[in-house]
Design a protein around this motif. Structure first.
Motif, short mmCIF file in Angstrom:
data_model
loop_
_atom_site.label_atom_id
_atom_site.label_comp_id
_atom_site.label_asym_id
_atom_site.label_seq_id
_atom_site.Cartn_x
_atom_site.Cartn_y
_atom_site.Cartn_z
N PHE A 368 17.06 25.53 -27.81
CA PHE A 368 17.33 25.78 -29.16
C PHE A 368 17.15 24.49 -29.87
CE2 PHE A 368 21.46 24.48 -28.15
CZ PHE A 368 21.16 23.33 -28.81
N ASN A 369 16.25 25.11 -31.66
CA ASN A 369 16.29 23.78 -32.08
C ASN A 369 16.50 24.16 -33.17
OD1 ASN A 369 12.74 23.81 -31.03
ND2 ASN A 369 12.68 25.30 -32.61
N PHE A 370 17.36 22.61 -33.22
CA PHE A 370 17.56 21.84 -34.00
C PHE A 370 18.06 20.69 -35.16
CE2 PHE A 370 22.37 20.53 -34.87
CZ PHE A 370 22.80 21.32 -35.89
N LEU A 371 17.56 21.13 -36.30
CA LEU A 371 17.15 20.05 -37.17
C LEU A 371 15.55 19.53 -36.93
CD1 LEU A 371 20.46 18.94 -38.13
CD2 LEU A 371 19.33 19.88 -39.82
N GLN A 372 15.51 17.99 -36.78
CA GLN A 372 14.68 17.93 -35.81
C GLN A 372 14.66 16.91 -34.70
OE1 GLN A 372 15.68 16.23 -39.12
NE2 GLN A 372 14.87 16.88 -40.36
N CYS A 373 14.72 17.98 -34.18
CA CYS A 373 14.80 18.23 -32.11
C CYS A 373 14.88 19.07 -31.34
CB CYS A 373 16.66 17.15 -31.73
SG CYS A 373 17.80 18.04 -32.04
N LYS A 374 14.25 19.62 -30.47
CA LYS A 374 13.90 21.12 -29.78
C LYS A 374 15.65 20.62 -28.30
CE LYS A 374 10.55 23.70 -27.40
NZ LYS A 374 9.24 23.78 -27.32
N VAL A 375 16.30 21.48 -28.12
CA VAL A 375 17.01 21.40 -26.81
C VAL A 375 16.20 22.43 -25.75
CG1 VAL A 375 18.92 21.51 -25.71
CG2 VAL A 375 18.14 20.28 -28.35
N VAL A 376 16.14 21.95 -24.32
CA VAL A 376 15.88 22.64 -23.71
C VAL A 376 17.02 22.87 -22.17
CG1 VAL A 376 14.31 23.37 -21.33
CG2 VAL A 376 13.34 22.99 -24.05
N LEU A 377 17.59 23.87 -22.04
CA LEU A 377 18.79 23.59 -21.17
C LEU A 377 18.30 23.85 -20.27
CD1 LEU A 377 21.61 25.55 -23.22
CD2 LEU A 377 20.68 22.91 -22.95
N THR A 378 17.81 24.63 -19.58
CA THR A 378 16.50 25.72 -18.48
C THR A 378 15.78 25.66 -18.24
OG1 THR A 378 16.68 28.04 -18.89
CG2 THR A 378 18.99 26.88 -18.02
N PRO A 379 14.55 25.36 -16.77
CA PRO A 379 15.40 25.05 -16.00
C PRO A 379 16.12 23.29 -15.71
CG PRO A 379 13.18 25.62 -15.50
CD PRO A 379 13.75 26.32 -16.75
N LYS A 380 14.66 22.96 -16.90
CA LYS A 380 16.10 21.08 -16.50
C LYS A 380 16.11 20.41 -18.41
CE LYS A 380 14.21 17.18 -14.98
NZ LYS A 380 13.31 16.05 -14.34
N TYR A 381 17.08 20.36 -18.03
CA TYR A 381 17.99 19.83 -19.65
C TYR A 381 16.05 18.47 -20.33
CZ TYR A 381 19.89 17.00 -23.40
OH TYR A 381 19.83 16.50 -24.48
N SER A 382 16.41 18.91 -21.23
CA SER A 382 15.70 17.77 -22.34
C SER A 382 15.87 17.75 -24.05
CB SER A 382 13.82 18.48 -21.99
OG SER A 382 13.43 19.20 -22.44
N CYS A 383 15.66 16.60 -24.19
CA CYS A 383 15.88 16.96 -25.90
C CYS A 383 15.11 16.22 -26.30
CB CYS A 383 17.68 16.79 -25.99
SG CYS A 383 17.75 16.29 -27.34
N GLU A 384 14.65 16.42 -27.04
CA GLU A 384 12.72 16.21 -27.78
C GLU A 384 12.92 16.25 -29.43
OE1 GLU A 384 9.18 18.79 -27.40
OE2 GLU A 384 9.58 16.79 -25.42
N TYR A 385 12.51 14.78 -30.68
CA TYR A 385 12.42 15.07 -31.75
C TYR A 385 10.89 15.33 -31.98
CZ TYR A 385 10.92 13.44 -36.62
OH TYR A 385 10.50 13.06 -37.38
N VAL A 386 11.22 16.47 -32.58
CA VAL A 386 9.91 17.73 -33.51
C VAL A 386 9.99 16.73 -34.97
CG1 VAL A 386 10.30 19.00 -31.60
CG2 VAL A 386 11.38 18.87 -33.71
N SER A 387 9.15 17.64 -35.43
CA SER A 387 8.72 18.09 -37.03
C SER A 387 8.44 18.90 -37.08
CB SER A 387 8.13 16.35 -37.33
OG SER A 387 7.35 16.81 -38.77
N LYS A 388 9.62 19.92 -37.89
CA LYS A 388 8.79 21.07 -38.39
C LYS A 388 7.04 20.87 -39.04
CE LYS A 388 13.75 22.95 -39.06
NZ LYS A 388 14.52 23.74 -39.84
N ASN A 389 6.55 19.96 -39.76
CA ASN A 389 5.38 20.03 -40.56
C ASN A 389 4.91 19.44 -39.69
OD1 ASN A 389 6.50 21.03 -43.05
ND2 ASN A 389 6.68 18.89 -44.07
#
Length: 400
Positions: A368-389
């Motif tokens: 899911f996307n949450f505020l300024q980050c994008k979280v990927v749970l499967t197949p491999k976890y990752s959490c990265e900073y993103v800018s909506k604009n």
């Protein structure tokens, strides 16, 4: 200059921002705009029309200001007026959905409202542990990415290499307009009680610094500098609750010369409304987890007061106002742990908050996307900073 020429050319035509984006304008037919107003405010059963005139209501605020000696917390705006309501269109559907805002920038008690908001936020910050996966409330958007990264790092090791993660994303509908006032007051009282416990029921005051909110803290005010004394004040816990109760029960706005009260809910756009909503959500979430089992285990990482281990699946909850996210860990070898994880998500979405405040689920199958980050749970976890604009610029070639 270009904006001024544009507005003067369309002098009699309603122009408003596109939702919260002040850089984009939405132009509407005047007749259609009045239809929006009529449906959203005038014919809305959530707003009760009264026989009190705006002038008489202002006199009541002025009389109560003197009677309760609120000059200790702020000045009375003698040129103030009653709050007013206005609408602007939601970006999701500019032609059908609108957002109602009740502005309190001209409220006679706006200075006291601001001070009480700072006092309540100071209490909420003081009772929110930063090192807990179950401390849901976020005060700053940039905290989302590092806190999720920290909590998921702990969750991934619960079952070793057999750990899998389930995610849930939701949006709390009617965050302000349908919040029951009695439950909001219950939430405020609960948060104050937790602050009292932290202080061991001694020195029950909030020191508020108007010029530097980061210097606000629990406890008495200790300084002799005259300049600091003018910019600071102290709220006793009792005075803070009494003013919050008064302000919520006397939340009004003027529309077309008529004073309207809220049948239920709190004004979106009010000075203290974000803090009130936070207090309610923190109370509801704490009661939800307590209903499952003893929070002593959650916060200290040991057994509960009953001496039994947790029946709650390992999870992480984060919320920023009406955006909530939940991640639950389970053992891929044990179907029972996955069932418990799915049941926790289901129970959270149905029973955590009041029936009048529903959670609308959002897609969160793989992340899911949450505020300024994008979280990927499967197949491999990752959490990265993103800018909506910036993402919008890459897709469309323009800033959102």
């Amino acid at each position: 200059a270009e904006a001024l020429r544009f507005s003067s050319d369309l002098k009699d035509i309603p122009i408003c921002p596109v939702d919260k984006n002040k850089g984009a304008a939405h132009v509407t037919c005047p007749r259609l705009w009045w239809k929006y107003y009529k449906k959203t405010i005038w014919e809305n059963p959530d707003y009760i029309k009264t026989d009190v005139s705006p002038k008489k209501m202002y006199k009541q605020f002025r009389r109560d200001y003197r009677r309760f000696d609120w000059s200790r917390f702020g000045k009375l705006d003698r040129k103030g007026k009653l709050p007013y309501a206005y609408i602007f269109c939601k970006e999701k559907d500019l032609n059908l959905k609108t957002r109602t805002i009740v502005s309190t920038t001209c409220h006679p008690l706006k200075d006291v409202q601001k001070t009480s908001a700072l006092a309540l936020i100071t209490i909420l910050r003081s009772i929110t542990p930063r090192d807990s996966r179950y401390a849901s409330n976020l005060f700053v958007t940039f905290d989302a990415s590092p806190l999720i990264e920290r909590d998921v790092k702990e969750l991934k090791n619960v079952f070793g290499k057999h750990t899998r993660l389930l995610g849930y994303a939701g949006d709390i509908e009617n965050m302000y307009s349908r919040l029951p006032i009695k439950e909001v007051l219950l939430g405020i009282r609960y948060c104050i009680w937790r602050a009292q416990r932290k202080l061991r029921f001694q020195n029950e005051f909030v020191h508020v610094h108007r010029g530097r909110p980061d210097l606000s803290r629990l406890g008495r005010r200790y300084q002799t500098d005259d300049e600091d004394a003018r910019r600071t004040c102290e709220f006793s816990f009792g005075d803070l609750y009494d003013f919050c109760k008064y302000d919520l029960e006397n939340a009004v706005f003027a529309f077309n010369g008529i004073v309207c009260r809220f049948a239920d809910g709190i004004p979106q756009g009010g000075t203290r409304s974000p803090a009130d909503a936070m207090a309610y959500c923190m109370y509801s979430e704490d009661m939800f987890f307590r209903s499952i089992y003893d929070l002593t285990y959650l916060r200290k990482g040991g057994l509960g007061e009953s001496g039994r281990p947790s029946i709650l699946p390992p999870c992480m909850i984060k919320r920023y106002f009406d955006d909530c996210r939940l991640i639950v860990a389970y053992d891929v070898r044990d179907k029972q742990t996955k069932f418990k994880a799915q049941r926790l998500i289901d129970y959270y979405s149905k029973y955590c908050y009041s029936d009048s405040v529903k959670i609308i689920p959002e897609p969160a199958d793989n992340g899911f996307n949450f505020l300024q980050c994008k979280v990927v749970l499967t197949p491999k976890y990752s959490c990265e900073y993103v800018s909506k604009n910036w993402a919008h610029r890459l897709e469309t070639g323009s800033i959102k």
